[in-house]
Design a protein around this motif. Structure first.
Motif, PDB file in Angstrom:
ATOM      1  N   GLU A 187      -1.848  17.566   6.529  1.00 20.50           N
ATOM      2  CA  GLU A 187      -1.731  17.399   7.983  1.00 20.50           C
ATOM      3  C   GLU A 187      -2.912  16.623   8.542  1.00 20.50           C
ATOM      4  O   GLU A 187      -2.751  15.760   9.402  1.00 20.50           O
ATOM      5  CB  GLU A 187      -1.639  18.766   8.677  1.00 20.50           C
ATOM      6  N   ALA A 188      -4.117  16.941   8.061  1.00 19.81           N
ATOM      7  CA  ALA A 188      -5.319  16.257   8.546  1.00 19.81           C
ATOM      8  C   ALA A 188      -5.281  14.776   8.201  1.00 19.81           C
ATOM      9  O   ALA A 188      -5.630  13.923   9.033  1.00 19.81           O
ATOM     10  CB  ALA A 188      -6.567  16.912   7.957  1.00 19.81           C
ATOM     11  N   GLU A 189      -4.861  14.457   6.991  1.00 18.52           N
ATOM     12  CA  GLU A 189      -4.797  13.056   6.573  1.00 18.52           C
ATOM     13  C   GLU A 189      -3.750  12.291   7.379  1.00 18.52           C
ATOM     14  O   GLU A 189      -3.975  11.136   7.763  1.00 18.52           O
ATOM     15  CB  GLU A 189      -4.493  12.984   5.075  1.00 18.52           C
ATOM     16  N   GLN A 190      -2.627  12.951   7.649  1.00 17.76           N
ATOM     17  CA  GLN A 190      -1.594  12.312   8.470  1.00 17.76           C
ATOM     18  C   GLN A 190      -2.094  12.067   9.892  1.00 17.76           C
ATOM     19  O   GLN A 190      -1.864  10.997  10.467  1.00 17.76           O
ATOM     20  CB  GLN A 190      -0.338  13.186   8.506  1.00 17.76           C
ATOM     21  N   ALA A 247      -2.692  19.252  16.798  1.00 14.71           N
ATOM     22  CA  ALA A 247      -1.587  19.669  17.654  1.00 14.71           C
ATOM     23  C   ALA A 247      -1.531  21.186  17.765  1.00 14.71           C
ATOM     24  O   ALA A 247      -1.757  21.893  16.771  1.00 14.71           O
ATOM     25  CB  ALA A 247      -0.272  19.152  17.090  1.00 14.71           C
ATOM     26  N   PRO A 248      -1.231  21.715  18.957  1.00 15.97           N
ATOM     27  CA  PRO A 248      -1.118  23.171  19.125  1.00 15.97           C
ATOM     28  C   PRO A 248      -0.091  23.768  18.163  1.00 15.97           C
ATOM     29  O   PRO A 248       0.972  23.182  17.922  1.00 15.97           O
ATOM     30  CB  PRO A 248      -0.660  23.323  20.580  1.00 15.97           C
ATOM     31  N   LYS A 249      -0.448  24.907  17.590  1.00 14.63           N
ATOM     32  CA  LYS A 249       0.428  25.689  16.710  1.00 14.63           C
ATOM     33  C   LYS A 249       0.755  24.989  15.393  1.00 14.63           C
ATOM     34  O   LYS A 249       1.615  25.440  14.641  1.00 14.63           O
ATOM     35  CB  LYS A 249       1.715  26.080  17.439  1.00 14.63           C
ATOM     36  N   SER A 250       0.075  23.886  15.103  1.00 12.37           N
ATOM     37  CA  SER A 250       0.234  23.248  13.794  1.00 12.37           C
ATOM     38  C   SER A 250      -0.539  24.064  12.760  1.00 12.37           C
ATOM     39  O   SER A 250      -1.354  24.933  13.097  1.00 12.37           O
ATOM     40  CB  SER A 250      -0.308  21.820  13.826  1.00 12.37           C
ATOM     41  N   ASP A 257      -4.124  23.534  13.317  1.00 12.80           N
ATOM     42  CA  ASP A 257      -4.652  24.295  14.450  1.00 12.80           C
ATOM     43  C   ASP A 257      -4.818  25.764  14.094  1.00 12.80           C
ATOM     44  O   ASP A 257      -5.822  26.394  14.437  1.00 12.80           O
ATOM     45  CB  ASP A 257      -3.719  24.145  15.650  1.00 12.80           C
ATOM     46  N   GLU A 258      -3.848  26.325  13.406  1.00  7.43           N
ATOM     47  CA  GLU A 258      -3.922  27.741  13.027  1.00  7.43           C
ATOM     48  C   GLU A 258      -5.111  27.992  12.102  1.00  7.43           C
ATOM     49  O   GLU A 258      -5.788  29.022  12.205  1.00  7.43           O
ATOM     50  CB  GLU A 258      -2.618  28.165  12.349  1.00  7.43           C
ATOM     51  N   THR A 259      -5.380  27.042  11.204  1.00  2.88           N
ATOM     52  CA  THR A 259      -6.521  27.178  10.299  1.00  2.88           C
ATOM     53  C   THR A 259      -7.840  27.093  11.068  1.00  2.88           C
ATOM     54  O   THR A 259      -8.764  27.884  10.835  1.00  2.88           O
ATOM     55  CB  THR A 259      -6.470  26.092   9.214  1.00  2.88           C
ATOM     56  N   ALA A 260      -7.937  26.137  12.004  1.00  4.93           N
ATOM     57  CA  ALA A 260      -9.150  26.002  12.819  1.00  4.93           C
ATOM     58  C   ALA A 260      -9.364  27.247  13.672  1.00  4.93           C
ATOM     59  O   ALA A 260     -10.494  27.731  13.812  1.00  4.93           O
ATOM     60  CB  ALA A 260      -9.053  24.763  13.698  1.00  4.93           C
ATOM     61  N   PHE A 261      -8.281  27.780  14.243  1.00  3.47           N
ATOM     62  CA  PHE A 261      -8.361  29.003  15.053  1.00  3.47           C
ATOM     63  C   PHE A 261      -8.880  30.159  14.211  1.00  3.47           C
ATOM     64  O   PHE A 261      -9.743  30.927  14.655  1.00  3.47           O
ATOM     65  CB  PHE A 261      -6.972  29.333  15.614  1.00  3.47           C
ATOM     66  N   SER A 262      -8.373  30.295  12.990  1.00  4.55           N
ATOM     67  CA  SER A 262      -8.792  31.379  12.107  1.00  4.55           C
ATOM     68  C   SER A 262     -10.256  31.236  11.708  1.00  4.55           C
ATOM     69  O   SER A 262     -11.008  32.219  11.722  1.00  4.55           O
ATOM     70  CB  SER A 262      -7.908  31.392  10.858  1.00  4.55           C
ATOM     71  N   ARG A 263     -10.666  30.028  11.367  1.00  4.89           N
ATOM     72  CA  ARG A 263     -12.063  29.812  10.961  1.00  4.89           C
ATOM     73  C   ARG A 263     -13.010  29.950  12.143  1.00  4.89           C
ATOM     74  O   ARG A 263     -14.100  30.509  12.011  1.00  4.89           O
ATOM     75  CB  ARG A 263     -12.208  28.426  10.324  1.00  4.89           C
TER      76      ARG A 263
END
Length: 701
Positions: free
Chosen positions: A226-229, A288-291, A294-300
């Motif tokens: 996702e990050a690379e895209q 993007a929200p809820k991607s 994003d979920e990984t960044a929120f968790s970290r």
């Protein structure tokens, strides 16, 4: 309230402090056969919500009748622990015999009583819910030849390892899962989950510490994809829609080895004062929200930094690539454009989605050399495109610093280390991290942007994530007042409601005398921990009514969260609609980010302690000079000039040395004295890498 719930509560109130067995309570409340299941569910619900205390004998009593409050165990040592009461910032000291075998993360009911010490004292009455306890530690062998697990920091006695003879080796650093709890820590049982190699290597210890804290060092394949895209998507059309600032002399200033560059600055003198631009990487455009990203960044929640390593919040394709404000490259930014008057007061501001092109990657040490008057031609040539802006920023930074001092912001200091690691990953050297003029300059500019962001949210009634710092708790102020009285500094203002300006004045006065270290340390201990909240509670330490974190969205999720909210506002979404979309998101981001920050800070400190012990282990028996940084009933802590801190235990201080309960050890006659702030010589007696503990003894002569 149902009829059954009403009957149960009536009987519990009538029983008062007397606990009742479930069968007895059921009989008194007239619980019928058809109500048995509902009755059981009700008791569980009341227990989970902290209304009911379920004691060891399985009897129950209303929490308020016995003065019990719901709390979380936050730290456990060998003979004591700490609990944090819900909705309170003050921790409670819990003696070991009152812990009921609880461990960090356990939800408990605690009865609090006043204490003569710095903290109130508590007693665990019941366990609401056990945490999944994954602990870092070292595999050891007991006198019977059996393998045991010794948790870090001597939290409690070694834990018996079940069936692990083939799964671990003596002397290994590991992470173990507790599979059995008990009313005593000695009753615990564990199994090894992860192995990290020899415990005498700091890098192995850090691996275990991070794993036990739930801090993931790698990204999943899905997140990386996702990050690379996101990083590869064309941005030309988006740039065309934005405020084009590529013609403005914008530049960054960071450490020489910084790869995730998320802030840049510009400045212009105006007829009425200054026009400051703080340009921040527009991470919200790419995440993007809820991607999954994003979920990984929120968790970290945050990037984690220790020694020479970084565990980024976002994958390198974004953190070091598309989102990093690299020089000579067009980048999407979120710009805070702030007008200040001659005294540095904010007059107006606006936030704009922009496109920028940094002129140069500034380096703190290089700009400090320029400010010091160095005339190196190669150095001056590198900064030629921003040579007019550097002195303007320097002048503005001085004005902002004076303004901050005038309003009474606290200038508390704490020693930070820079750890140098060799090619084998071992600690090779440790030096104090020095903040130069350019570091302070950038800090001042970021404060302006952060204040403006919070002010905008308040003015427009936007849901937000604020950086809050609440006033000191009364009991901590009482301890500070006692120390100030001891050293002869008038402490009349030190009481609930004391203003930051008043504490700042006391700190300035202390810096002129021999007790500067003691007062600085006591004031640091008196402060609450800064945190995130969706309600604006102000920032006590900065003496600001409005404050948020806007300037580091690459490495902090709260910044990314408010970028998302402000982006909606800047694109014309009405505040009412923004509230509908983001109110619950802001609250969740604040809560998760605060928890992630605490976890990261704890892991960072523990990792650095291991590296410091690894370095000092190479210097066993050597003599160093240092300063007494604090005193405690078990000894004095001495901080060396390289920031390493170790303990001289009470028994090593010499016969007749007594602790005064505040800041010194001395003989009864006062002929010999060891006081906080004194310079002394110590010899390195022990350094245990696996726990990060360092022991000193007093050096002769």
């Amino acid at each position: 309230m149902s009829d059954l719930e009403n009957r149960v509560r009536v009987q519990l109130r009538r029983a008062g402090k007397k606990s009742l067995a479930a069968d007895e309570l059921s009989r008194r409340a007239g619980v019928g056969k058809s109500e048995k299941k509902e009755f059981s569910i009700l008791l569980s619900k009341m227990t989970e919500q902290g209304e009911l205390v379920r004691q060891q004998n399985r009897k129950v009593v209303l929490a308020r009748c016995v003065g019990a409050r719901p709390a979380t165990i936050v730290k456990v040592k060998k003979t004591f622990g700490f609990a944090r009461i819900d909705d309170a910032q003050q921790d409670v000291f819990v003696p070991g015999r009152q812990l009921m075998g609880t461990l960090p993360g356990d939800r408990v009911m605690v009865r609090v009583s006043r204490s003569e010490g710095e903290l109130d004292e508590g007693e665990v009455l019941s366990v609401i819910e056990r945490a999944e306890n994954r602990l870092s530690g070292t595999v050891v062998r007991n006198e019977y030849g059996e393998l045991e697990f010794a948790p870090d920091n001597s939290a409690f006695a070694p834990v018996y390892l079940e069936g692990q003879e083939a799964a671990a080796s003596e002397g290994e650093k590991a992470v173990a899962l507790l599979v059995q709890h008990g009313d005593s820590h000695r009753d615990c049982r564990a199994v090894v989950q992860s192995r990290f190699g020899a415990a005498e290597l700091a890098k192995n210890c850090c691996g275990a510490i991070l794993d036990a804290a739930g801090i993931e060092r790698e990204f999943s394949a899905g997140v990386l994809h996702e990050a690379e895209q996101a990083a590869a998507q064309p941005a030309e059309q988006e740039m065309a829609r934005r405020l084009d600032l590529r013609g403005v002399p914008i530049f960054t200033i960071d450490g020489a080895d910084t790869k995730d560059i998320d802030d840049a600055v510009s400045v212009e003198r105006t007829a009425s004062g200054w026009e400051l631009g703080v340009h921040i990487a527009d991470v919200s455009y790419y995440v993007a929200p809820k991607s999954l990203l994003d979920e990984t960044a929120f968790s970290r929640g945050t990037s984690v930094y220790y020694a020479d390593s970084v565990i980024p919040m976002l994958p390198p394709a974004l953190s070091n690539g598309a989102c990093s404000l690299n020089p000579r490259e067009d980048r999407l930014a979120f710009s805070a454009l702030v007008s200040l008057d001659q005294e540095g007061e904010i007059q107006k501001f606006r936030f704009e989605k922009s496109v920028i092109r940094s002129r140069v990657k500034g380096v703190y040490s290089e700009i400090n050399r320029i400010f010091q008057g160095e005339r190196d031609e190669a150095l001056l040539d590198k900064y030629r495109e921003v040579s007019d802006e550097l002195p303007l920023l320097r002048e503005l930074a001085g004005i902002l610093a004076a303004r901050r001092k005038k309003r009474g912001a606290l200038d508390l200091s704490s020693a930070e280390a820079k750890i140098f690691v060799d090619e084998e990953g071992r600690a090779a050297d440790i030096k104090p991290r020095v903040q130069g003029e350019s570091e302070r300059l950038i800090e001042e500019m970021m404060l302006v942007a952060n204040e403006a962001a919070a002010t905008l949210a308040l003015e427009k009634l936007l849901p937000f994530v604020y950086r809050v710092h609440e006033p000191p708790a009364p009991e901590k102020l009482a301890v500070l007042k006692e120390l100030l009285d001891t050293v002869g500094i008038p402490s009349g203002a030190v009481a609930p409601g004391v203003l930051p300006k008043q504490l700042s004045a006391l700190l300035s006065r202390a810096k002129e005398g021999p007790y500067a270290v003691a007062v600085n340390s006591a004031m640091l201990r008196a402060m609450q921990k800064a945190r995130y909240d969706d309600k604006n509670l102000g920032h006590y330490g900065l003496a600001l009514a409005n404050y948020a974190h806007f300037t580091s969205p690459i490495r902090r999720y709260p910044d990314l969260a408010i970028h998302r909210i402000l982006s909606a506002f800047c694109t014309g979404v009405r505040p009412a609609e923004i509230s509908r979309r983001y109110a619950s998101f802001a609250a969740a981001a604040a809560k998760q980010s605060s928890a992630a920050e605490l976890s990261a800070m704890g892991a960072e400190r523990a990792c650095e302690d291991c590296y410091k012990a690894e370095y000092m282990h190479r210097h066993l028996g050597e003599v160093f000079e240092g300063m007494i940084s604090s005193a405690a009933p078990h000894g004095i802590y001495v901080q060396l000039d390289n920031t390493v801190e170790g303990l001289v235990r009470t028994e090593a201080l010499g016969e007749g040395m007594l602790y005064d309960g505040k800041m010194q050890y001395c003989t009864e006659s006062g002929a010999r004295r060891l006081r906080v702030g004194d310079r002394i010589r110590v010899k390195v007696a022990a350094a245990t890498v696996s726990t990060g503990r360092i022991d000193f003894v007093l050096a002769e002569g």
